[in-house]
Scaffold this motif. Sequence first.
Motif, mmCIF file in Angstrom:
data_model
loop_
_atom_site.group_PDB
_atom_site.id
_atom_site.type_symbol
_atom_site.label_atom_id
_atom_site.label_comp_id
_atom_site.label_asym_id
_atom_site.label_seq_id
_atom_site.Cartn_x
_atom_site.Cartn_y
_atom_site.Cartn_z
ATOM 1 N N VAL A 54 -26.306 27.050 10.067
ATOM 2 C CA VAL A 54 -25.147 27.108 9.192
ATOM 3 C C VAL A 54 -24.989 28.541 8.712
ATOM 4 C CG1 VAL A 54 -24.139 26.238 7.051
ATOM 5 C CG2 VAL A 54 -25.541 24.733 8.472
ATOM 6 N N GLU A 55 -23.797 29.077 8.885
ATOM 7 C CA GLU A 55 -23.540 30.436 8.423
ATOM 8 C C GLU A 55 -23.181 30.398 6.946
ATOM 9 O OE1 GLU A 55 -20.616 34.237 9.305
ATOM 10 O OE2 GLU A 55 -20.566 32.508 10.625
ATOM 11 N N SER A 56 -23.887 31.196 6.185
ATOM 12 C CA SER A 56 -23.604 31.228 4.753
ATOM 13 C C SER A 56 -22.771 32.459 4.420
ATOM 14 C CB SER A 56 -24.905 31.248 3.952
ATOM 15 O OG SER A 56 -25.616 32.432 4.235
ATOM 16 N N GLU A 57 -22.140 32.401 3.270
ATOM 17 C CA GLU A 57 -21.368 33.544 2.801
ATOM 18 C C GLU A 57 -22.331 34.655 2.390
ATOM 19 O OE1 GLU A 57 -17.998 34.126 2.542
ATOM 20 O OE2 GLU A 57 -17.826 32.324 3.756
ATOM 21 N N PRO A 58 -22.064 35.878 2.794
ATOM 22 C CA PRO A 58 -22.950 36.963 2.381
ATOM 23 C C PRO A 58 -22.848 37.210 0.879
ATOM 24 C CG PRO A 58 -21.026 37.824 3.521
ATOM 25 C CD PRO A 58 -20.957 36.334 3.612
ATOM 26 N N VAL A 59 -23.931 37.651 0.304
ATOM 27 C CA VAL A 59 -23.964 37.958 -1.115
ATOM 28 C C VAL A 59 -23.947 39.478 -1.259
ATOM 29 C CG1 VAL A 59 -25.331 37.824 -3.228
ATOM 30 C CG2 VAL A 59 -25.265 35.878 -1.656
#
Length: 150
Positions: free
Chosen positions: A29-34
């Motif tokens: 799952v690709e997460s949003e970068p922080v």
Amino acid sequence: MNMRILLAVLFVLLTTKVIAPDIKTLVIVESEPVDIYEKLMTAILEVECGGDTLAYNAIEDAYGPFQIRPIRLDDYNKRTGKNYRMKDCYTLKVSREVFLYYAKMFGADYETIAKRWNGSGEMTIGYWAKVQSAMSKPDKTALKSLKPES
């Protein structure tokens, strides 16, 4: 009686082999970068330009959303091999790039970054107070349009 049931359940659990299901699937799952600097950048943009990417300060000869001065841009160009001109600082992408370069150099805490971005001496105390105030505001909808295009 209850103790016997408990012991029986424990015996069954300890002697039974537990086997993972035979599924040969991997899910990534690709997460949003922080972006650890986003909150600080948004506040500094509010303090520096109030949301106006075409801001210019004639007194300080500072350009764009991060109010970059010629001496800082010259230093940035020398350090990075880039060849940006002052008019490029009106572009959020370039202005943000320059800010992040120095922010990463200045250290990890917001106060140090903000003060060093602003200059040196006593004036940075008032500047930091303005940045803190801007960071404490819950809604920064006026600055959401300042995010660079991918």
